[in-house]
Design an enzyme around this catalytic site. Structure first.
Site, PDB file in Angstrom:
ATOM      1  N   HIS A 167       0.834  -1.218   0.000  1.00 57.45           N
ATOM      2  CA  HIS A 167       0.000   0.000   0.000  1.00 57.45           C
ATOM      3  C   HIS A 167       0.866   1.265   0.000  1.00 57.45           C
ATOM      4  CE1 HIS A 167      -3.862  -2.076   0.386  1.00 57.45           C
ATOM      5  NE2 HIS A 167      -3.210  -2.926   1.159  1.00 57.45           N
ATOM      6  N   THR A 168       2.078   1.122  -0.489  1.00 53.22           N
ATOM      7  CA  THR A 168       2.944   2.292  -0.681  1.00 53.22           C
ATOM      8  C   THR A 168       2.896   2.754  -2.136  1.00 53.22           C
ATOM      9  OG1 THR A 168       4.762   0.742  -0.990  1.00 53.22           O
ATOM     10  CG2 THR A 168       4.591   1.780   1.165  1.00 53.22           C
ATOM     11  N   ASP A 226       1.427  -4.076  -9.208  1.00 53.26           N
ATOM     12  CA  ASP A 226       1.124  -5.416  -9.704  1.00 53.26           C
ATOM     13  C   ASP A 226       1.413  -5.543 -11.192  1.00 53.26           C
ATOM     14  OD1 ASP A 226       0.294  -5.726  -7.146  1.00 53.26           O
ATOM     15  OD2 ASP A 226      -1.841  -5.926  -7.602  1.00 53.26           O
TER      16      ASP A 226
END
Length: 389
Positions: free
Chosen positions: A35-36, A175
């Site tokens: 979540h960075t 991703d």
């Protein structure tokens, strides 16, 4: 060979005449830096040798025909190139159709439809980026089939754009970047603020990366993922009133502690704390790996899980059990939840001689506490997308 099975299914459904090409794009696991990526920080993922296979052939009309060997029940799904809209029921075809839509939005228009058969050996909903793998394999196929002038980095950005704007999941770049830019036996140290990156060899002498599937499926579109983005964005807004930053990733831990009182909401403050501290953990972890200090790398992984559990609240009870039980096992160097969260997998670095014990003990505890048998994948770090046939 999986590509032969996909080709055989293609022939069975659509016939085997004409030029049929087969492609592959990998899934990914993120070792640290969660979540960075949408907070302007660093991430450290690697591509896997599992992923998505796609057989494709051009048609003479404007029809797209899709078939997934993983979701056989709907059969062949037909969509017109002239009516590309996201399906509300969250159908898997939204991912490849979204990529085609994004290509066309950049002026790369398809002059004909396609027949497509897909097979993925990434467990669905596991948090190993089956969706990004599907987006990247679609982009790579379009580049090769139609001769579009795009780089692999472009494919990552197009995949992210389509997921944000066609599928409605406000994901970061990690991703798709890991899938499109993967390099065998290396992780990617990526600065998401400017997309600068370096490859770092994964030299885990006497240890392996083990992914453990909690069997809790997550869906980032319906989960609180978008909420976390909004909470982080609000925290950033508050901080910008007292310091001139463009992203949370610009702050050190000390700077955050100095300015954190400007974040009005307590929940948003914890979200920002995770983003800042996780970014710094990632930078330290890569340095530790370069120095062959795998013990420090493991400690930073463990701290990452605690932060995701307590400050960012994207873990879940099942993944907490897997990580916290793993920490008790001798030979486990580090363990944490990986991916978007709210289910999915943990990633652990486990010494070779401890892998069997790791599997046995986690299975025993998980069956007792959750009533399910977790799945384990001792993974290898692989390359990015390719044409196989």
């Amino acid at each position: 060979m999986i590509e032969n099975d996909v080709l055989a299914k293609f022939g069975e459904l659509f016939g085997d005449e004409g030029e049929i090409r087969v492609y592959f794009a990998p899934g990914r696991v993120n070792l640290i830096g969660e979540h960075t990526d949408y907070n302007g920080g660093h991430v450290f993922p690697c591509a896997l040798t599992i992923g998505t296979y796609m057989a494709a052939r051009k048609r003479t009309d404007r029809t797209l025909r899709f078939y997934s060997m993983n979701f056989e029940k709907p059969g062949v799904i037909e969509i017109s190139l002239d009516e590309m809209k996201p399906k509300e029921d969250g159908e898997w075809t939204n991912y490849p159709v979204g990529v085609i839509w994004a290509f066309e939005g950049r002026g790369m228009k398809l002059d004909c439809g396609l027949d497509i058969v897909l097979y993925g050996n990434i467990p669905n909903g596991s948090g190993l980026s089956s969706s990004a793998s599907l987006e990247v394999v679609t982009g790579y196929m379009l580049k090769d089939m139609f001769g579009f002038d795009v780089t692999n980095q472009d494919l990552a950005l197009i995949g992210q754009y389509s997921e944000n704007n066609f599928n409605g999941c406000n994901c970061g770049i990690m991703d798709q970047f890991a899938s499109a830019m993967g390099k065998k036996d290396n992780a990617i140290f990526l600065d998401t603020a400017d997309l600068s990156y370096t490859y770092a060899p994964i030299a885990l002498e006497g240890a392996k990366i083990v992914v453990t599937n909690s069997l809790v499926k997550h869906s980032l579109v319906t989960s609180a993922y978008n909420d976390r983005r909004n909470e982080s964005a609000q925290a950033l807004k508050d901080l910008q009133e007292v310091c001139g930053i463009k992203s949370l990733g610009e702050l050190t831990e000390e700077e955050f502690e100095k300015y954190k009182s400007s974040i009005k909401d307590e929940t948003n403050r914890r979200r920002a704390k995770h983003a800042v501290y996780e970014n710094q953990r990632t930078i330290k972890a890569v340095d530790a790996l370069k120095n062959k200090d795998i013990e420090t790398f493991g400690k930073l992984m463990n701290a990452s899980h605690v932060s995701l559990r307590d400050d960012y609240e994207t873990s879940c009870e099942e993944c907490d059990i897997l990580a916290e039980e793993a920490w008790k096992i001798p030979g486990v160097i580090g363990s944490r939840i990986t991916g978007g969260g709210f289910g999915g997998c943990t990633v652990s670095i486990v010494k070779d001689e401890a892998i069997d014990t790791f599997k046995e003990q986690l299975t025993k505890v998980y069956e007792e506490k959750v009533g399910k048998t977790p799945e384990f994948y001792v993974v290898e770090v692989g390359d990015g997308p390719s044409r196989l046939v």
